[in-house]
Structures are given as structure tokens and as C-alpha cells.
Design an enzyme around this catalytic site. Sequence first.
Site, PDB file in Angstrom:
ATOM      1  N   ASN A  29      87.198  55.601  21.338  1.00  0.00           N
ATOM      2  CA  ASN A  29      86.404  54.620  21.054  1.00  0.00           C
ATOM      3  C   ASN A  29      86.938  53.652  21.915  1.00  0.00           C
ATOM      4  O   ASN A  29      88.129  52.914  21.610  1.00  0.00           O
ATOM      5  CB  ASN A  29      86.775  54.036  19.729  1.00  0.00           C
ATOM      6  CG  ASN A  29      86.063  52.733  19.382  1.00  0.00           C
ATOM      7  OD1 ASN A  29      85.430  52.033  20.350  1.00  0.00           O
ATOM      8  ND2 ASN A  29      86.514  52.126  17.952  1.00  0.00           N
ATOM      9  N   LYS A  36      86.243  50.431  22.540  1.00  0.00           N
ATOM     10  CA  LYS A  36      86.228  49.071  22.340  1.00  0.00           C
ATOM     11  C   LYS A  36      85.755  48.233  23.364  1.00  0.00           C
ATOM     12  O   LYS A  36      85.120  48.747  24.150  1.00  0.00           O
ATOM     13  CB  LYS A  36      87.473  48.665  21.582  1.00  0.00           C
ATOM     14  CG  LYS A  36      87.801  49.443  20.413  1.00  0.00           C
ATOM     15  CD  LYS A  36      89.147  49.222  19.575  1.00  0.00           C
ATOM     16  CE  LYS A  36      89.331  50.421  18.677  1.00  0.00           C
ATOM     17  NZ  LYS A  36      90.500  49.783  17.686  1.00  0.00           N
ATOM     18  N   HIS A  49      82.527  50.419  12.153  1.00  0.00           N
ATOM     19  CA  HIS A  49      83.887  50.409  12.395  1.00  0.00           C
ATOM     20  C   HIS A  49      84.421  49.261  11.696  1.00  0.00           C
ATOM     21  O   HIS A  49      83.868  47.950  11.511  1.00  0.00           O
ATOM     22  CB  HIS A  49      84.123  50.180  14.029  1.00  0.00           C
ATOM     23  CG  HIS A  49      85.730  50.298  14.474  1.00  0.00           C
ATOM     24  ND1 HIS A  49      86.115  49.375  14.473  1.00  0.00           N
ATOM     25  CD2 HIS A  49      86.191  51.563  14.773  1.00  0.00           C
ATOM     26  CE1 HIS A  49      87.598  49.840  14.618  1.00  0.00           C
ATOM     27  NE2 HIS A  49      87.329  51.076  14.994  1.00  0.00           N
ATOM     28  N   GLU A  60      86.295  46.855  12.639  1.00  0.00           N
ATOM     29  CA  GLU A  60      86.281  45.564  13.546  1.00  0.00           C
ATOM     30  C   GLU A  60      84.900  44.974  13.405  1.00  0.00           C
ATOM     31  O   GLU A  60      84.819  43.797  13.315  1.00  0.00           O
ATOM     32  CB  GLU A  60      86.516  45.910  15.099  1.00  0.00           C
ATOM     33  CG  GLU A  60      88.348  46.210  15.124  1.00  0.00           C
ATOM     34  CD  GLU A  60      88.751  47.103  16.125  1.00  0.00           C
ATOM     35  OE1 GLU A  60      87.815  47.260  17.126  1.00  0.00           O
ATOM     36  OE2 GLU A  60      89.882  47.593  15.951  1.00  0.00           O
ATOM     37  N   GLU A  71      89.308  55.754   8.758  1.00  0.00           N
ATOM     38  CA  GLU A  71      90.227  54.909   9.481  1.00  0.00           C
ATOM     39  C   GLU A  71      90.931  53.749   8.543  1.00  0.00           C
ATOM     40  O   GLU A  71      90.155  52.760   8.223  1.00  0.00           O
ATOM     41  CB  GLU A  71      89.380  54.252  10.456  1.00  0.00           C
ATOM     42  CG  GLU A  71      88.935  55.175  11.467  1.00  0.00           C
ATOM     43  CD  GLU A  71      88.580  54.609  12.886  1.00  0.00           C
ATOM     44  OE1 GLU A  71      89.142  55.265  13.868  1.00  0.00           O
ATOM     45  OE2 GLU A  71      87.728  53.417  13.083  1.00  0.00           O
ATOM     46  N   GLY A 130      95.328  50.131  15.711  1.00  0.00           N
ATOM     47  CA  GLY A 130      95.872  49.602  16.811  1.00  0.00           C
ATOM     48  C   GLY A 130      97.370  48.896  16.377  1.00  0.00           C
ATOM     49  O   GLY A 130      97.553  47.770  16.855  1.00  0.00           O
ATOM     50  N   SER A 171      95.926  54.613  15.240  1.00  0.00           N
ATOM     51  CA  SER A 171      97.132  54.880  15.892  1.00  0.00           C
ATOM     52  C   SER A 171      97.360  56.450  16.093  1.00  0.00           C
ATOM     53  O   SER A 171      98.563  57.161  15.989  1.00  0.00           O
ATOM     54  CB  SER A 171      98.077  54.382  15.102  1.00  0.00           C
ATOM     55  OG  SER A 171      98.191  52.686  15.304  1.00  0.00           O
TER      56      SER A 171
END
Length: 256
Positions: free
Chosen positions: A9, A11, A96, A98, A168, A174, A214
Amino acid sequence: MRRKIIAGNWKMNKDIHETATLIAELTERMKDFRNEVDVIICPPFTSLVLANALIKGSSIKMGAQNMSQYDDGAYTGEISARMLLTIGCEYVILGHSERRQYFKETDELINQKIKKALSVGLTPIVCIGETLEERESGITDKIITTQIKGVLKELTSSEVEKLVIAYEPVWAIGTGKNATPEQANQVHKLIRKLIGQMYSWNLAEKTVIQYGGSMNAQNASSLLSQSDIDGGLIGGASLKSEAFMAIIQAAVEVAK
Ligand code: PGA
């Protein structure tokens, strides 16, 4: 045996020049790759057409990171499922964290997007996961259950069969702080159990559940060797060909 899927991904990273460089490096590193696992890259929208041309002849597949819940029409700034399909996307990441956090996507909206993606033949990679606060208050299982029930609402068994689920944990994304293999596997087992209860054990056994948060060259092997972890959704480490390739190799080793 469930096939392992390693997906990158990207991003909001990589302009078209950087996209060309990264794909050139990746295809070079994957020269001797024998398709033992599925490898997917998810560049930003602006790089998809170019990426599709550059991965031709390799075994890399392509996905987008988001799409509209609507068909084509008057939705300024949006991208439809059909548009993604016609430029070579096979997958689309939906829900996701985010998107949930910054763009207020809900399970209900994600459910609509899943239905739309499936209707054109795209494979949704559906993301779920708890926040740090939720984990620390001991409600991880409750959150995961709510999310699974919400995103899968009214989906038939043959539709769920086409999905990939990505667990996730938000606190691991991250942050450099991955879930331990045991912590992740426990949630993967829960997700499988929920699918078993809602549909069938047969379907639960077949469902591919990726871990994301991560994942890197160092921890990939121990995460991917867990009984219920069927691959990885990788952010940061997918932006460098060496790190991404190391994760692919770890998956190949585990799949042997
Ligand atoms: P990360 O991102 O690997 O950088 O933690 C994973 C993701 O957000 O999909």
C-alpha cells in the site's frame, strides 16, 4: 491451503517518475520469482496507468487504494470501480484506517463500496482493526466483531469468498510497533470464527486474512508463519524494493 498475498500500500507516495523507478527495481528483483505467493502493488491513482504498463510480463498484480461507492456520474473528484477495472486494477483496498480516521468512512460506507467493487469484478481488500485506546480498554474483540458484521452486511457467501480481509491494528500502522505474531494470530482466529458463524466453516477456512501494521523484513517471517496469517498489507516497507522483496521472500519461504 490458503495462498499467501503480499500487497504494498504505497499510500500518497511516489509520483510517476518514482513509480517507474520502484517498479523497475521490483521487476528486476523478481526476475527469478516463481509465483509461489501473490504480489500486489497499490500505487496512488495518478500512477496506476503507468504501473499497469510497467508490470506487464511480470507476475505483479495491481490494486487501487480507494474508490467511490457510486457508479460513474456527477461525483466531482471521485473514481469509479469500473474506471479502476478498465485500467488494469484487480484489487482495491477498502476501509483503510486512514480513510476511516481522516475521511470519516464508516462500516456502512465500506459495505457499499465492497458491493460496488464486487459487482464489477474487483477483489476488495477490506481493512479492519482496533485503535490503541480500544485495545487498552480490552474491547478489541468487540470492535472487530462490530466491524466484521458491519462491512459484510448482506453479503452472500459467494461474495465473501471473493474478499481478502486485512487485520490492521491502528496502533501498529506506521508506528514501527507491530502486533506480536501471537496477538495478531489471535485476532485472525476471531475473524475466521466470525465468518464461520455468519456463513460456514468451509468459507472461514478459505478466507485469506492479511496482517498489516509495521510489517518489515525483520518481523515478516514470524508473523507469516502463524497459522491464521495469510499474508501482509505493507505500507512503509513497500516503498523500497529491497525491503518489499525481503517480505515477499519471507512469504515464499513460509509457503514452502
Ligand atoms: P505500515 O502500513 O506498514 O507502514 O505500518 C500498513 C498499512 O497501513 O497498510
